[in-house]
Design a protein around this motif. Structure first.
Motif, PDB file in Angstrom:
ATOM      1  N   ALA A 165      12.411  49.988 -36.697  1.00 10.21           N
ATOM      2  CA  ALA A 165      12.025  51.076 -37.597  1.00 10.21           C
ATOM      3  C   ALA A 165      10.658  51.642 -37.230  1.00 10.21           C
ATOM      4  CB  ALA A 165      12.029  50.576 -39.047  1.00 10.21           C
ATOM      5  N   ALA A 166       9.718  50.762 -36.896  1.00  9.20           N
ATOM      6  CA  ALA A 166       8.370  51.217 -36.537  1.00  9.20           C
ATOM      7  C   ALA A 166       8.381  52.027 -35.251  1.00  9.20           C
ATOM      8  CB  ALA A 166       7.437  50.016 -36.407  1.00  9.20           C
ATOM      9  N   VAL A 167       9.143  51.571 -34.265  1.00 12.02           N
ATOM     10  CA  VAL A 167       9.242  52.299 -32.985  1.00 12.02           C
ATOM     11  C   VAL A 167       9.909  53.655 -33.210  1.00 12.02           C
ATOM     12  CG1 VAL A 167      10.358  52.293 -30.717  1.00 12.02           C
ATOM     13  CG2 VAL A 167       9.181  50.239 -31.533  1.00 12.02           C
ATOM     14  N   LYS A 168      10.956  53.675 -34.023  1.00 14.19           N
ATOM     15  CA  LYS A 168      11.634  54.940 -34.334  1.00 14.19           C
ATOM     16  C   LYS A 168      10.676  55.899 -35.025  1.00 14.19           C
ATOM     17  CE  LYS A 168      15.382  57.519 -34.854  1.00 14.19           C
ATOM     18  NZ  LYS A 168      16.149  58.083 -33.698  1.00 14.19           N
ATOM     19  N   PHE A 169       9.874  55.382 -35.961  1.00 17.41           N
ATOM     20  CA  PHE A 169       8.916  56.211 -36.688  1.00 17.41           C
ATOM     21  C   PHE A 169       7.870  56.789 -35.741  1.00 17.41           C
ATOM     22  CE2 PHE A 169       4.832  56.695 -38.838  1.00 17.41           C
ATOM     23  CZ  PHE A 169       5.166  57.471 -39.943  1.00 17.41           C
ATOM     24  N   ALA A 170       7.379  55.954 -34.829  1.00 15.07           N
ATOM     25  CA  ALA A 170       6.278  56.371 -33.950  1.00 15.07           C
ATOM     26  C   ALA A 170       6.723  57.230 -32.780  1.00 15.07           C
ATOM     27  CB  ALA A 170       5.547  55.132 -33.429  1.00 15.07           C
ATOM     28  N   THR A 171       7.905  56.945 -32.245  1.00 14.55           N
ATOM     29  CA  THR A 171       8.322  57.612 -31.009  1.00 14.55           C
ATOM     30  C   THR A 171       9.580  58.456 -31.143  1.00 14.55           C
ATOM     31  OG1 THR A 171       9.757  55.818 -30.209  1.00 14.55           O
ATOM     32  CG2 THR A 171       7.398  55.623 -29.772  1.00 14.55           C
ATOM     33  N   GLY A 172      10.324  58.241 -32.231  1.00 12.17           N
ATOM     34  CA  GLY A 172      11.571  58.966 -32.399  1.00 12.17           C
ATOM     35  C   GLY A 172      12.717  58.427 -31.568  1.00 12.17           C
ATOM     36  N   SER A 173      12.499  57.288 -30.898  1.00 15.23           N
ATOM     37  CA  SER A 173      13.539  56.729 -30.031  1.00 15.23           C
ATOM     38  C   SER A 173      13.782  55.258 -30.338  1.00 15.23           C
ATOM     39  CB  SER A 173      13.149  56.902 -28.565  1.00 15.23           C
ATOM     40  OG  SER A 173      11.945  56.221 -28.280  1.00 15.23           O
ATOM     41  N   ASP A 174      14.750  54.669 -29.611  1.00 19.96           N
ATOM     42  CA  ASP A 174      15.092  53.270 -29.844  1.00 19.96           C
ATOM     43  C   ASP A 174      14.273  52.349 -28.947  1.00 19.96           C
ATOM     44  OD1 ASP A 174      16.217  53.440 -27.304  1.00 19.96           O
ATOM     45  OD2 ASP A 174      18.275  53.599 -28.044  1.00 19.96           O
ATOM     46  N   LEU A 175      14.702  51.090 -28.828  1.00 21.83           N
ATOM     47  CA  LEU A 175      13.918  50.085 -28.111  1.00 21.83           C
ATOM     48  C   LEU A 175      14.190  50.038 -26.601  1.00 21.83           C
ATOM     49  CD1 LEU A 175      14.227  47.181 -30.700  1.00 21.83           C
ATOM     50  CD2 LEU A 175      12.153  48.459 -30.143  1.00 21.83           C
ATOM     51  N   GLN A 176      15.144  50.793 -26.139  1.00 16.46           N
ATOM     52  CA  GLN A 176      15.484  50.771 -24.726  1.00 16.46           C
ATOM     53  C   GLN A 176      14.259  51.095 -23.856  1.00 16.46           C
ATOM     54  OE1 GLN A 176      18.619  49.979 -23.451  1.00 16.46           O
ATOM     55  NE2 GLN A 176      17.601  49.953 -21.470  1.00 16.46           N
ATOM     56  N   GLY A 177      13.888  50.132 -22.994  1.00 19.59           N
ATOM     57  CA  GLY A 177      12.776  50.335 -22.075  1.00 19.59           C
ATOM     58  C   GLY A 177      11.397  50.141 -22.669  1.00 19.59           C
ATOM     59  N   LYS A 178      11.315  49.888 -23.966  1.00 16.98           N
ATOM     60  CA  LYS A 178      10.005  49.696 -24.594  1.00 16.98           C
ATOM     61  C   LYS A 178       9.442  48.327 -24.215  1.00 16.98           C
ATOM     62  CE  LYS A 178       9.946  53.551 -27.012  1.00 16.98           C
ATOM     63  NZ  LYS A 178      11.224  54.126 -26.534  1.00 16.98           N
ATOM     64  N   LYS A 179       8.131  48.268 -24.032  1.00 23.95           N
ATOM     65  CA  LYS A 179       7.472  47.013 -23.696  1.00 23.95           C
ATOM     66  C   LYS A 179       6.963  46.344 -24.972  1.00 23.95           C
ATOM     67  CE  LYS A 179       5.954  48.179 -18.995  1.00 23.95           C
ATOM     68  NZ  LYS A 179       4.795  48.303 -18.077  1.00 23.95           N
ATOM     69  N   ILE A 180       7.393  45.101 -25.179  1.00 18.66           N
ATOM     70  CA  ILE A 180       6.996  44.350 -26.364  1.00 18.66           C
ATOM     71  C   ILE A 180       6.261  43.088 -25.923  1.00 18.66           C
ATOM     72  CG2 ILE A 180       7.743  43.412 -28.570  1.00 18.66           C
ATOM     73  CD1 ILE A 180       8.779  46.231 -28.199  1.00 18.66           C
ATOM     74  N   ALA A 181       5.034  42.918 -26.405  1.00 18.99           N
ATOM     75  CA  ALA A 181       4.236  41.735 -26.082  1.00 18.99           C
ATOM     76  C   ALA A 181       4.336  40.753 -27.251  1.00 18.99           C
ATOM     77  CB  ALA A 181       2.779  42.116 -25.841  1.00 18.99           C
ATOM     78  N   ILE A 182       4.962  39.597 -27.018  1.00 20.87           N
ATOM     79  CA  ILE A 182       5.178  38.618 -28.079  1.00 20.87           C
ATOM     80  C   ILE A 182       4.207  37.453 -27.929  1.00 20.87           C
ATOM     81  CG2 ILE A 182       6.837  37.087 -29.186  1.00 20.87           C
ATOM     82  CD1 ILE A 182       9.072  38.788 -28.068  1.00 20.87           C
ATOM     83  N   GLN A 183       3.433  37.219 -28.959  1.00 13.65           N
ATOM     84  CA  GLN A 183       2.486  36.099 -28.995  1.00 13.65           C
ATOM     85  C   GLN A 183       3.097  34.970 -29.821  1.00 13.65           C
ATOM     86  OE1 GLN A 183      -0.928  36.425 -31.686  1.00 13.65           O
ATOM     87  NE2 GLN A 183      -2.266  35.832 -30.018  1.00 13.65           N
ATOM     88  N   GLY A 184       3.615  33.935 -29.153  1.00 12.88           N
ATOM     89  CA  GLY A 184       4.225  32.815 -29.860  1.00 12.88           C
ATOM     90  C   GLY A 184       5.734  32.832 -29.745  1.00 12.88           C
ATOM     91  N   LEU A 185       6.293  31.738 -29.205  1.00  8.36           N
ATOM     92  CA  LEU A 185       7.732  31.661 -28.972  1.00  8.36           C
ATOM     93  C   LEU A 185       8.318  30.408 -29.627  1.00  8.36           C
ATOM     94  CD1 LEU A 185       7.639  32.797 -25.264  1.00  8.36           C
ATOM     95  CD2 LEU A 185       8.708  34.063 -27.124  1.00  8.36           C
ATOM     96  N   GLY A 186       8.036  30.262 -30.904  1.00  8.38           N
ATOM     97  CA  GLY A 186       8.574  29.139 -31.663  1.00  8.38           C
ATOM     98  C   GLY A 186       9.942  29.474 -32.220  1.00  8.38           C
ATOM     99  N   HIS A 187      10.255  28.906 -33.400  1.00  8.21           N
ATOM    100  CA  HIS A 187      11.572  29.103 -34.016  1.00  8.21           C
ATOM    101  C   HIS A 187      11.903  30.581 -34.205  1.00  8.21           C
ATOM    102  CE1 HIS A 187      12.211  24.900 -34.746  1.00  8.21           C
ATOM    103  NE2 HIS A 187      11.118  24.777 -35.485  1.00  8.21           N
ATOM    104  N   VAL A 188      10.910  31.372 -34.587  1.00  7.74           N
ATOM    105  CA  VAL A 188      11.141  32.791 -34.848  1.00  7.74           C
ATOM    106  C   VAL A 188      10.907  33.632 -33.599  1.00  7.74           C
ATOM    107  CG1 VAL A 188      10.388  34.792 -36.187  1.00  7.74           C
ATOM    108  CG2 VAL A 188      10.602  32.561 -37.296  1.00  7.74           C
ATOM    109  N   GLY A 189       9.804  33.401 -32.912  1.00  7.78           N
ATOM    110  CA  GLY A 189       9.435  34.228 -31.767  1.00  7.78           C
ATOM    111  C   GLY A 189      10.486  34.283 -30.680  1.00  7.78           C
ATOM    112  N   LEU A 190      11.086  33.137 -30.363  1.00  8.19           N
ATOM    113  CA  LEU A 190      12.092  33.108 -29.302  1.00  8.19           C
ATOM    114  C   LEU A 190      13.362  33.838 -29.736  1.00  8.19           C
ATOM    115  CD1 LEU A 190      12.517  32.063 -26.427  1.00  8.19           C
ATOM    116  CD2 LEU A 190      13.542  30.008 -27.385  1.00  8.19           C
ATOM    117  N   ARG A 191      13.741  33.684 -30.987  1.00  7.29           N
ATOM    118  CA  ARG A 191      14.913  34.413 -31.495  1.00  7.29           C
ATOM    119  C   ARG A 191      14.644  35.919 -31.516  1.00  7.29           C
ATOM    120  NH1 ARG A 191      15.217  29.485 -34.524  1.00  7.29           N
ATOM    121  NH2 ARG A 191      17.347  28.614 -34.550  1.00  7.29           N
ATOM    122  N   LEU A 192      13.436  36.301 -31.894  1.00  8.53           N
ATOM    123  CA  LEU A 192      13.066  37.712 -31.873  1.00  8.53           C
ATOM    124  C   LEU A 192      13.155  38.257 -30.452  1.00  8.53           C
ATOM    125  CD1 LEU A 192      11.847  40.319 -33.046  1.00  8.53           C
ATOM    126  CD2 LEU A 192       9.577  39.290 -32.731  1.00  8.53           C
TER     127      LEU A 192
END
Length: 349
Positions: A165-192
């Motif tokens: 939703a935030a990416v759509k609001f900011a850019t008008g597009s979906d997540l295809q090709g977007k770069k996402i930096a994830i800090q933390g890959l625990g129970h939630v981070g890895l699933r995300l």
């Protein structure tokens, strides 16, 4: 310093300290507000440097749970628990039994659930000592997969919906090709990370533990960077999914992402961080809005519901994010202030 003088004390209804010399338990349970119903919140086990750090964390987390439940439309209040200790070294069955007895002293005004360092098995041990334990089992999962009581899958899915939703609001597009930096890959981070990868995003990841990093590298082709540098990388979204305070006086000037949206609680180390992000034109999705999937899951498991109803409420996180970002832009106010106002209208009668 007394609890009442603590800078993060905010009319909390009850704060209790527990010490059990036999098991070695040192824990704090905080109930912030029960206007909408009994408080619910996870238990975090972490090797805090001292009891003051633990108190700061539990006060902030409990308050966040009140706002999280309110803005998610749930009839419950906010509370939280912390156990001082290393979950990988200090955890024992006796420790969990002692924690269950501590929870029982609240007589239902605090219901405990899973958080960092605590597993479903740990909650099952606590449940032998108290009826006020959530997340020990589950009737269904939002996606029809086997459910074991761990709310992390719902939390991760809710964060994913919010990022979309935030990416759509900011850019008008979906997540295809977007770069996402994830800090933390625990129970939630890895699933995300898995959701984002499946949606076509490119991942940059970091964690202080190697197992999650290696899984992300092998399964998603993620780029791995040092945990001290993850907030600096050039990305569309910076997703804090570890401990709180990721946005602070040191890190904020170094953030290049246009959107901050992640699973971690208490991402802003202080209120003025949100104001500075607003001034810089960086979109911040309030943490308690986007990471509400866990308590939504627990609410539906504890009441008469279905997987479809739970998934529908998880999807509403995206609508709430869009509402907050739209109002923030219209009023030129920090998103945190906008979200707080919406939540407070619900629980401060």
């Amino acid at each position: 310093m007394s609890v009442f003088e603590h800078p993060d004390f905010d009319e909390h209804e009850q704060v209790s300290f527990f010490h059990d010399p036999i098991s070695g338990l040192d824990a704090i349970i905080a109930v912030h507000n029960t206007q909408l119903g009994a408080s619910l919140g996870g238990c975090r086990m972490w090797p805090y440097a001292n009891s003051q750090d633990a108190l700061t964390d539990v006060l902030r987390l409990a308050k966040g749970m009140t706002y999280k439940a309110a803005i998610a439309g749930l009839p419950q209040g906010g509370g939280k628990a912390v156990i001082i200790g290393n979950s990988r070294q200090d955890k024992t069955q006796e420790l969990m039994y002692a924690m269950g007895r501590a929870v029982d002293t609240f007589k239902g005004q605090y219901v405990i659930a899973e958080d960092s360092g605590i597993s479903v098995q740990d909650l099952q041990y606590m449940a032998t000592q108290s009826h006020h334990v959530a997340g020990t089992s589950a009737k269904f999962a939002y996606d029809g997969s086997p459910a074991d009581g761990n709310p992390a899958p719902s939390t991760a899915y809710g964060v994913f919906v919010g990022i979309k939703a935030a990416v759509k609001f900011a850019t008008g597009s979906d997540l295809q090709g977007k770069k996402i930096a994830i800090q933390g890959l625990g129970h939630v981070g890895l699933r995300l990370a898995r959701h984002l990868h499946n949606a076509g995003a490119k991942l940059i990841v970091a964690d202080i533990f190697s197992d999650g990093v290696e899984a992300a590298r092998q399964e998603f082709g993620a780029q791995v960077v040092d945990p001290l540098d993850i907030h600096k990388v050039v990305a569309d979204v910076f997703a804090p999914c570890a401990m709180g305070g990721a946005i602070n006086a040191h890190s904020l000037p170094e953030i290049s992402a246009g959107i901050i949206a992640g699973a971690a609680n208490n991402q802003l180390v202080s209120k003025d961080m949100g104001e500075q992000l607003c001034e810089r034109g960086i979109i911040y999705v309030p943490d308690y809005v986007i990471n509400a999937g866990g308590i939504i899951d627990i609410f539906h498991q504890r009441n008469e519901s279905t997987a479809e109803k739970m998934r529908s409420q998880l999807e509403q996180i995206g609508e709430t994010v869009t509402q907050i970002l739209t109002r923030s832009r219209q009023l030129n106010k920090p998103t945190e202030q906008v979200a707080n106002q919406i939540a407070e209208e619900k629980f401060r009668h």
